[in-house]
Design a protein around this motif. Structure first.
Motif, PDB file in Angstrom:
ATOM      1  N   TRP A  54       0.833  -1.205   0.000  1.00 15.18           N
ATOM      2  CA  TRP A  54       0.000   0.000   0.000  1.00 15.18           C
ATOM      3  C   TRP A  54       0.864   1.250   0.000  1.00 15.18           C
ATOM      4  O   TRP A  54       0.570   2.224  -0.705  1.00 15.18           O
ATOM      5  CB  TRP A  54      -0.978   0.002   1.175  1.00 15.18           C
ATOM      6  CG  TRP A  54      -1.744   1.283   1.284  1.00 15.18           C
ATOM      7  CD1 TRP A  54      -1.781   2.112   2.374  1.00 15.18           C
ATOM      8  CD2 TRP A  54      -2.585   1.905   0.299  1.00 15.18           C
ATOM      9  NE1 TRP A  54      -2.578   3.210   2.108  1.00 15.18           N
ATOM     10  CE2 TRP A  54      -3.082   3.103   0.843  1.00 15.18           C
ATOM     11  CE3 TRP A  54      -2.948   1.562  -0.986  1.00 15.18           C
ATOM     12  CZ2 TRP A  54      -3.926   3.957   0.138  1.00 15.18           C
ATOM     13  CZ3 TRP A  54      -3.795   2.424  -1.705  1.00 15.18           C
ATOM     14  CH2 TRP A  54      -4.273   3.596  -1.131  1.00 15.18           C
ATOM     15  N   ALA A  55       1.977   1.253   0.740  1.00 17.07           N
ATOM     16  CA  ALA A  55       2.871   2.415   0.741  1.00 17.07           C
ATOM     17  C   ALA A  55       3.416   2.676  -0.665  1.00 17.07           C
ATOM     18  O   ALA A  55       3.441   3.825  -1.126  1.00 17.07           O
ATOM     19  CB  ALA A  55       4.010   2.209   1.736  1.00 17.07           C
ATOM     20  N   ALA A  56       3.826   1.616  -1.371  1.00 16.26           N
ATOM     21  CA  ALA A  56       4.359   1.768  -2.727  1.00 16.26           C
ATOM     22  C   ALA A  56       3.283   2.238  -3.704  1.00 16.26           C
ATOM     23  O   ALA A  56       3.514   3.134  -4.525  1.00 16.26           O
ATOM     24  CB  ALA A  56       4.965   0.438  -3.195  1.00 16.26           C
ATOM     25  N   VAL A  57       2.102   1.652  -3.582  1.00 18.26           N
ATOM     26  CA  VAL A  57       0.976   2.015  -4.450  1.00 18.26           C
ATOM     27  C   VAL A  57       0.543   3.458  -4.185  1.00 18.26           C
ATOM     28  O   VAL A  57       0.345   4.239  -5.119  1.00 18.26           O
ATOM     29  CB  VAL A  57      -0.192   1.027  -4.229  1.00 18.26           C
ATOM     30  CG1 VAL A  57      -1.501   1.562  -4.748  1.00 18.26           C
ATOM     31  CG2 VAL A  57       0.138  -0.321  -4.858  1.00 18.26           C
ATOM     32  N   ARG A  58       0.405   3.805  -2.927  1.00 18.08           N
ATOM     33  CA  ARG A  58      -0.049   5.157  -2.576  1.00 18.08           C
ATOM     34  C   ARG A  58       0.941   6.213  -3.059  1.00 18.08           C
ATOM     35  O   ARG A  58       0.553   7.273  -3.532  1.00 18.08           O
ATOM     36  CB  ARG A  58      -0.271   5.278  -1.067  1.00 18.08           C
ATOM     37  CG  ARG A  58      -0.955   6.586  -0.700  1.00 18.08           C
ATOM     38  CD  ARG A  58      -1.650   6.486   0.638  1.00 18.08           C
ATOM     39  NE  ARG A  58      -2.518   7.620   0.820  1.00 18.08           N
ATOM     40  CZ  ARG A  58      -2.104   8.817   1.238  1.00 18.08           C
ATOM     41  NH1 ARG A  58      -0.838   9.026   1.515  1.00 18.08           N
ATOM     42  NH2 ARG A  58      -2.971   9.809   1.381  1.00 18.08           N
ATOM     43  N   LYS A  59       2.250   5.907  -2.960  1.00 13.17           N
ATOM     44  CA  LYS A  59       3.276   6.830  -3.436  1.00 13.17           C
ATOM     45  C   LYS A  59       3.102   7.075  -4.938  1.00 13.17           C
ATOM     46  O   LYS A  59       3.123   8.213  -5.400  1.00 13.17           O
ATOM     47  CB  LYS A  59       4.664   6.259  -3.139  1.00 13.17           C
ATOM     48  CG  LYS A  59       5.818   7.129  -3.565  1.00 13.17           C
ATOM     49  CD  LYS A  59       7.150   6.514  -3.122  1.00 13.17           C
ATOM     50  CE  LYS A  59       8.297   7.441  -3.382  1.00 13.17           C
ATOM     51  NZ  LYS A  59       9.047   7.128  -4.580  1.00 13.17           N
ATOM     52  N   GLU A  64       1.613  10.653  -9.330  1.00  9.79           N
ATOM     53  CA  GLU A  64       1.048  10.806 -10.678  1.00  9.79           C
ATOM     54  C   GLU A  64      -0.408  11.260 -10.671  1.00  9.79           C
ATOM     55  O   GLU A  64      -1.045  11.287 -11.716  1.00  9.79           O
ATOM     56  CB  GLU A  64       1.217   9.496 -11.451  1.00  9.79           C
ATOM     57  CG  GLU A  64       2.687   9.159 -11.632  1.00  9.79           C
ATOM     58  CD  GLU A  64       2.926   7.965 -12.515  1.00  9.79           C
ATOM     59  OE1 GLU A  64       2.006   7.554 -13.262  1.00  9.79           O
ATOM     60  OE2 GLU A  64       4.047   7.437 -12.459  1.00  9.79           O
ATOM     61  N   ASN A  65      -0.917  11.576  -9.474  1.00  4.86           N
ATOM     62  CA  ASN A  65      -2.294  12.044  -9.320  1.00  4.86           C
ATOM     63  C   ASN A  65      -3.285  11.109 -10.021  1.00  4.86           C
ATOM     64  O   ASN A  65      -4.119  11.529 -10.816  1.00  4.86           O
ATOM     65  CB  ASN A  65      -2.433  13.480  -9.843  1.00  4.86           C
ATOM     66  CG  ASN A  65      -3.707  14.135  -9.357  1.00  4.86           C
ATOM     67  OD1 ASN A  65      -4.209  13.817  -8.283  1.00  4.86           O
ATOM     68  ND2 ASN A  65      -4.239  15.046 -10.155  1.00  4.86           N
ATOM     69  N   LEU A  66      -3.162   9.809  -9.696  1.00  7.64           N
ATOM     70  CA  LEU A  66      -4.006   8.789 -10.309  1.00  7.64           C
ATOM     71  C   LEU A  66      -5.260   8.541  -9.489  1.00  7.64           C
ATOM     72  O   LEU A  66      -5.245   8.692  -8.264  1.00  7.64           O
ATOM     73  CB  LEU A  66      -3.229   7.468 -10.427  1.00  7.64           C
ATOM     74  CG  LEU A  66      -1.959   7.493 -11.259  1.00  7.64           C
ATOM     75  CD1 LEU A  66      -1.194   6.187 -11.089  1.00  7.64           C
ATOM     76  CD2 LEU A  66      -2.285   7.744 -12.726  1.00  7.64           C
ATOM     77  N   LYS A  67      -6.306   8.110 -10.148  1.00 13.11           N
ATOM     78  CA  LYS A  67      -7.532   7.656  -9.498  1.00 13.11           C
ATOM     79  C   LYS A  67      -7.635   6.167  -9.798  1.00 13.11           C
ATOM     80  O   LYS A  67      -7.832   5.770 -10.941  1.00 13.11           O
ATOM     81  CB  LYS A  67      -8.739   8.424 -10.043  1.00 13.11           C
ATOM     82  CG  LYS A  67     -10.091   7.829  -9.678  1.00 13.11           C
ATOM     83  CD  LYS A  67     -10.415   7.988  -8.207  1.00 13.11           C
ATOM     84  CE  LYS A  67     -11.816   7.544  -7.890  1.00 13.11           C
ATOM     85  NZ  LYS A  67     -11.951   6.145  -7.510  1.00 13.11           N
TER      86      LYS A  67
END
Length: 188
Positions: A54-59, A64-67
């Protein structure tokens, strides 16, 4: 205070990494076999995978301001990783919680004949997950299914990249890869 990355590495080395002579899913011979399912299905391993994943994904999402709507990949290797990361997202940032899905190897032979099960819908932007990548074949197969069903893959999350061309093959498809470990960092 312990280091989650070091703790997960130690658990992977203890439970999931074997040396010898092995035939991989790709048919290639290797001196290394990594069965991440053993670690991902361990409650302590799942907890660490969730936190670190989750830390890697959230970063990546933040940079990249992804949804992102959901997370999943080819059953069985991706299932515990996807669920762990989804659970960590719900606990740590409920407003950004990721739904979880799984991709069957083949469409279901009965009922609605679905190949993607769980919390996935046409039009979603998703993260594709794999436990180990060697050639990238199973990750690419999951990407093909997700795209055929109307999903858009933002990036891939991989627990271990064996550094044998899989990352490059996936990225050639236009899907960036984040790996928590590589062969080098795991065995380093």
């Amino acid at each position: 205070m312990s280091d989650p990355a070091a703790d997960l590495k130690a658990l992977l080395l203890k439970k999931s990494v074997r040396t010898g002579t092995f035939t991989l899913a790709s048919g290639k011979q290797s001196d290394l076999y990594i069965d991440c399912r053993v670690t991902a299905l361990d409650p302590f391993g799942a907890n660490l995978i969730g936190k670190l994943g989750w830390a890697a994904v959230r970063k990546k999402i933040s940079e990249e301001n992804l949804k992102i709507d959901s997370i999943g990949g080819m059953t069985l290797g991706a299932d515990p990783i996807s669920l762990s990361v989804g659970m960590a997202s719900a606990i740590e940032h409920p407003q950004e919680a990721l739904q979880v899905f799984t991709v069957r190897k083949e469409p279901k032979g009965h009922g609605r004949g679905k190949q993607i099960e769980g919390n996935f819908a046409d039009g979603q932007t998703v993260i594709v997950v794999d436990d180990v990548i060697t050639t990238g074949g199973s990750t690419i197969k999951a990407i093909d299914v997700i795209e055929r069903e109307g999903g858009k893959v933002a990036f891939a999350l991989v627990l271990v990249d064996r550094e044998e061309g899989g990352r490059q093959a996936i990225e050639e498809r236009g899907v960036p890869v984040i790996s928590l470990y590589s062969r080098s960092t795991l065995l380093g």
